[in-house]
Enzyme design. Structure first.
Site, PDB file in Angstrom:
ATOM      1  N   GLY A 151       4.997  18.626  -6.888  1.00  0.00           N
ATOM      2  CA  GLY A 151       6.389  17.886  -6.299  1.00  0.00           C
ATOM      3  C   GLY A 151       5.305  16.444  -5.562  1.00  0.00           C
ATOM      4  O   GLY A 151       5.725  16.064  -4.796  1.00  0.00           O
ATOM      5  N   ASP A 152       4.364  15.983  -6.285  1.00  0.00           N
ATOM      6  CA  ASP A 152       3.490  15.148  -5.690  1.00  0.00           C
ATOM      7  C   ASP A 152       2.249  14.424  -6.999  1.00  0.00           C
ATOM      8  O   ASP A 152       2.445  14.535  -7.866  1.00  0.00           O
ATOM      9  CB  ASP A 152       2.800  15.738  -5.162  1.00  0.00           C
TER      10      ASP A 152
END
Length: 471
Positions: free
Chosen positions: A250-251
């Site tokens: 997610g990053d």
């Protein structure tokens, strides 16, 4: 006999460290793996009462096993064997001269109770927790001031069970910054390999103030919407190799850091000599490779090769801001394949996010000598969104043999530039920014980091070299 074995062991360790060297201006990443080195002492976690049922908390078993094995650190080191099973635990400390081995079918599960993740002081180069002022939760697997640590196995799994932490973060229920899965501080001679990392509460792997680090053959997974689940974040560390990894999070898949604003400037611990090779992955919120935004201690000598990113937000990004100080220089990015990526290359000069109000807005970063070579993309939204800082140009930014097929329905200009200066050659779509239109050859090759080592044959003029097409 023991003295002879210890002498042999020391020589093998020295040969491992000696394999780290700079060859032709780039980091030579071949090494003799200590993971295959026989540890003369080995125990199973089950010998200390651990139960692999996914329910029993085994923190004490891990702590007791490592306390016992520490007595062998000067006798050739030791191995802690984790067999198949679900081994629930809170945070535990590693020791020097250790192999932590996760067998096939073994999973270390992070506790879903925050009380099993102790709270510790912030890093001195950050001055506070990264997401909240004050202290921070310690990582699941932690160590500091260590030498010769191997975390490996037969594709065992380390699962942070991070969804509870993500909910606490989204709901504003945290008192301290979330924990990483693995954080090793002030340590030397580290190998993390042949494992799967799942669902980290925060960043997955965080070597900070470390030297001689190998991260190899990992699968790192978290939901695309999970907050701040970076894959590998080398931070104020030197001689780091990240190779043959598949990361979907997610990053940022990899984010190179070196401290935050006045705290990073004061601590003055750079990240340097970092090689990232054969990385594949996806991130719909962030970047395949990021440098910064915390780069106040400086970042240099970065070599990135064979990156494949798909269905993602940004390919490669440099993030900084007034107040950061520090520098990013001497970065060579070679052989990048981007499929369906919104922004291929992005520079952000005003990222913001400061630890407190004590930062000096006049502390400007120096961003220079960044080379992109052999970059190919399909289904691209924007080729380049390059935003420097007024009065602090990013300079000697070079693009060689870059072909980015921008989507026809894109309403934006393929290249948007401000306060950035450099050179470009064989770029499609053509860079329309005047400050980047000047050709690299024959006069500016030396201004572009990494190109002089490729021995390009330009004697026939400025036609595209067949060598550039062969990748």
């Amino acid at each position: 006999m023991k003295r002879s074995f210890l002498l042999l062991y020391v020589l093998l360790v020295q040969s491992f460290y000696g394999a780290w060297c700079s060859v032709g201006g780039s980091l030579h990443c071949e090494y003799s793996s200590l993971a295959s080195l026989h540890r003369p002492h080995s125990v199973s976690i089950t010998e200390f009462g651990a139960v692999g049922d996914g329910v029993t908390l085994n923190t004490k078993a891990f702590q007791n096993a490592l306390f016992y094995l520490n007595s062998f650190s000067d006798k050739g080191g030791a191995k802690l064997f984790v067999p198949a099973g679900q081994w629930l635990t809170g945070s535990f400390d590693l020791i020097s001269h250790l192999t932590l081995w996760l067998d096939k079918g073994a999973t270390i599960l992070g506790s879903t109770s925050s009380e099993n993740w102790p709270v510790v002081d912030p890093l001195p180069s950050y001055g506070r927790g990264r997401e909240l002022p004050g202290r921070r939760h310690r990582s699941l697997i932690y160590g500091q001031n260590l030498t010769d640590v191997v975390i490996t196995g037969e594709n065992g799994t380390i699962d942070g069970q991070g969804s509870v932490w993500w909910d606490w973060f989204r709901n504003g229920e945290l008192n301290y910054t979330r924990p990483h899965l693995v954080e090793l501080m002030n340590s030397t001679g580290l190998i993390i390999s042949n494992l799967t990392f799942l669902n980290s509460p925060f960043w997955n792997i965080h070597p900070v103030y470390c030297r001689d680090v190998v991260v190899k053959n990992l699968t790192i997974l978290a939901p695309l919407e999970s907050p701040n689940t970076d894959g590998v974040d080398p931070d104020s560390s030197t001689n780091v190799c990240i190779e043959d990894c598949y990361i979907v999070t997610g990053d940022d898949l990899v984010s190179i850091k070196s401290g935050w604003d006045e705290y990073g400037i004061s601590y003055a611990r750079p990240s340097s000599k970092i090689k990232i090779n054969r990385l594949t992955g996806q991130t719909t919120s962030s970047s395949g490779i990021a440098i910064g935004s915390e780069m106040s201690g400086g970042v240099s000598e970065i070599y990135i090769k064979d990156l494949h990113l798909f269905n993602s937000n940004t390919g490669i990004r440099i993030k900084t801001s007034p107040g950061r100080g520090g520098y990013v220089r001497n970065v060579h990015i070679l052989n990048v394949k981007l499929d369906n990526v919104k922004k291929a290359i992005r520079f952000t000069g005003k990222y913001g996010e400061h630890p407190d109000e004590k930062f000096d807005p006049k502390a400007l970063p120096a961003i220079e000598k960044i080379t992109f070579e052999n970059v190919n993309g399909d289904g691209i939204g924007v080729a380049g969104l390059l935003e420097g800082i007024a009065g602090d140009e990013f300079k000697n930014i070079c693009f060689l043999n870059v072909t980015l097929r921008v989507k026809k329905n894109s309403k934006k200009s393929p290249w948007e530039c401000s306060n950035v200066r450099g050179y470009s050659q064989w770029v499609s779509p053509e860079i329309t920014c005047d400050s980047l239109k000047e050709s690299i050859f024959p006069e500016h090759q030396s201004d572009c980091f990494g190109l002089s080592e490729n021995n390009l044959d330009i004697s026939s003029g400025l036609s595209r070299s067949p060598w550039l097409l062969s990748w």
